[in-house]
Motif scaffolding. Structure first.
Motif, short mmCIF file in Angstrom:
data_model
loop_
_atom_site.label_atom_id
_atom_site.label_comp_id
_atom_site.label_asym_id
_atom_site.label_seq_id
_atom_site.Cartn_x
_atom_site.Cartn_y
_atom_site.Cartn_z
N UNK A 76 48.67 29.36 28.30
CA UNK A 76 49.20 30.32 28.93
C UNK A 76 48.38 31.18 30.13
N UNK A 77 47.33 30.68 30.23
CA UNK A 77 46.41 31.47 31.29
C UNK A 77 47.17 31.25 32.57
N UNK A 78 47.13 32.37 33.55
CA UNK A 78 47.73 31.98 34.83
C UNK A 78 46.65 31.73 35.68
N UNK A 79 47.27 31.12 36.76
CA UNK A 79 46.48 31.00 37.98
C UNK A 79 45.75 31.89 38.37
N UNK A 80 44.07 31.70 38.51
CA UNK A 80 43.46 32.99 38.96
C UNK A 80 43.57 33.27 40.52
N UNK A 81 44.72 33.59 40.96
CA UNK A 81 45.25 33.97 42.31
C UNK A 81 44.12 34.75 43.03
N UNK A 82 43.91 36.17 42.33
CA UNK A 82 43.07 36.99 43.05
C UNK A 82 41.86 36.56 42.96
N UNK A 83 40.94 35.94 41.98
CA UNK A 83 39.62 35.66 42.08
C UNK A 83 39.59 34.37 43.17
N UNK A 84 40.40 33.53 43.40
CA UNK A 84 40.43 32.58 44.28
C UNK A 84 40.40 33.21 45.72
N UNK A 85 41.51 34.11 45.90
CA UNK A 85 41.42 34.68 47.35
C UNK A 85 40.24 35.68 47.55
N UNK A 86 39.63 36.05 46.59
CA UNK A 86 38.40 36.90 46.78
C UNK A 86 37.47 36.16 47.43
#
Ligand SMILES: C[S@@+](CC[C@H](N)C(=O)[O-])C[C@H]1O[C@@H](n2cnc3c(N)ncnc32)[C@H](O)[C@@H]1O
Ligand code: SF4
Length: 425
Positions: A76-86
């Motif tokens: 159920x863990x979502x893609x780490x969008x924010x961490x990857x964009x950082x």
């Protein structure tokens, strides 16, 4: 890192730790700007490539740096969008000294499956790029999108985020072949994705593959006719290849014979020509005014900065051409990039390798290259390729006039033979 000039890479003020030292060297413009034997009179146009590495499922033929998110994520863990964009932002910031003052002409957001990222994330990404770089006002910004990874109106939202061109990974419109390729989408989803792209974008591309397991000439023709029925501005058509270290390399499927594959390519060329598309590169077909600027810059031996997991860069300086590679594994990439330490190797392209590297790209283009481009982009004199050009001409693989060299039809058919003539002894 190897320094092909043989000069040890050291200069005053090196940072203390080994990791920091390596990265500081690789992004230290003084290292790349030092004197050398090449003379580049001007720098080529610059593009930006951004790699988003995750897919719903790894395809059995794929050797790209793509990873099933669910394979390493908690349930159920979502893609780490924010961490990857950082991480991407920190990676770009660390690379800026190498491209200081240069305008970026195109951006390509590739993968993996970039359309898994939300439109809001793509909006932030493009905003970050615009804030940090001088991006040409009407720059081409391509995003790769897969059928089966979007709901209605997602493509429009990508356009509103600043994407100007969508590249859709259709591969085939035939359910049997899509299944054999291990794709997550079916014919209906492929058709829906193309229809939606045609509504939302002025320019878009379809990726198609041929010589698929069990495919006949009639199947291939049906795929191309379906693709053309959408009047696409651009199609990229690739011969399926069995790449090392893929599932297909280990368990090869039965593929069409070579003769059949040549017949398919002939049919593809005829059908696209009848539809008013020009085969401007070995695998790329476009209507007038819809050639891909970004890929054309690669083929013309232009420069590109690649950020993201496993991304490659090619950057020119007054006396050398450099290549960089970033760490491949996405989580490790995020850890390292956030500290500005994403590059794992960087090399200077050896002087002797430049003619072959240039031809590997330029001979893929129907228009070939100008002699001026060769001199400007390699920093080498024409005398360095004169014997190989004479040989290629004598074998009927190229034609030329006073300013330009281009591959003949035979040259296109025997492209690797043509390119190999430019290998250093
Ligand atoms: C970066 S890849 C992936 C883009 C997107 N994730 C997708 O799968 O549609 C771009 C294109 O390369 C082509 N490709 C990938 N692996 C290939 C292979 N082994 N042989 C031929 N073409 C391949 C596919 O057409 C694919 O759409
Ligand atoms: S979706 Fe594209 S990038 Fe992902 S595994 Fe399949 S071919 Fe590779």
């Amino acid at each position: 890192m190897s320094d092909t000039s043989g000069v040890p890479m050291s200069w005053p003020g090196q940072p203390a730790s080994a990791g920091q030292a390596a990265d500081a060297q690789w992004n230290d413009v003084r290292h790349w700007m030092r004197p050398g034997t090449l003379q580049l009179q001007s720098l080529p146009p610059l593009s930006l490539y951004i790699h988003l590495p995750w897919c719903l499922k790894k395809c059995p033929y794929c050797d790209f740096n793509s990873h099933e998110w669910t394979a390493t994520a908690a349930p159920g863990e979502a893609l780490p969008e924010a961490a990857y964009l950082d991480a991407l932002r920190a990676d770009l910031a660390a690379s800026l000294p190498l491209i200081w003052g240069r305008t970026v002409h195109s951006v390509f957001i590739g993968g993996g499956t970039p359309s898994l990222f939300s439109p809001a994330a793509i909006d932030r990404l493009i905003g970050d790029v615009r804030a940090m770089l001088r991006l040409e006002a009407d720059a081409e910004i391509t995003l790769e999108a897969n059928p089966g990874t979007f709901e209605k109106d997602r493509f429009r939202a990508f356009r509103d985020a600043g994407v100007t061109r969508l590249s859709i990974g259709v591969q085939s419109f035939n359910d049997v072949h899509l299944k054999a390729l291990g794709r997550v989408h079916d014919r209906e989803q492929a058709m829906a994705a193309v229809a939606e792209a045609a509504q939302a974008f002025n320019t878009f591309n379809l990726d198609i593959m041929y010589a698929l397991p069990g495919q006949t000439l009639a199947d291939c023709e049906a795929d191309i006719r379906t693709a053309l029925s959408f009047a696409p501005p651009h199609i990229s058509i690739y011969h399926l290849t069995l790449e090392p270290n893929t599932y297909f390399a280990k368990y090869p499927p039965a593929l069409p014979e070579e003769d059949e594959a040549w017949d398919m390519l002939d049919r593809i060329t005829e059908l696209t020509r009848e539809a008013g598309m020009q085969r401007y590169e070995v695998s790329a077909y476009a209507r007038e005014g819809h050639q891909c600027w970004h890929n054309t810059n690669y083929w013309q031996f232009g420069d590109y900065l690649g950020i993201g997991a496993g991304a490659h860069s090619k950057l020119s300086f007054a006396h050398r051409v450099a290549r960089q590679v970033r760490v491949r594994e996405p989580r490790l990439y995020m850890e390292r990039a956030i500290n500005g330490n994403a590059v794992v190797s960087a090399d200077e392209v050896p002087r002797k390798a430049l003619p072959f590297e240039f031809m590997l790209n330029a001979m893929r283009l129907k228009e070939g290259f100008t002699l001026l481009q060769f001199m400007e982009r390699t920093g080498l004199p024409l005398s360095s390729i004169a014997p190989a050009l004479a040989q290629a001409e004598q074998k009927g693989l190229i034609a030329r006039d006073a300013t330009r060299v281009w591959p003949t039809e035979r040259g296109f058919d025997f492209l690797s033979d043509l390119q190999e003539l430019f290998l250093a002894d």
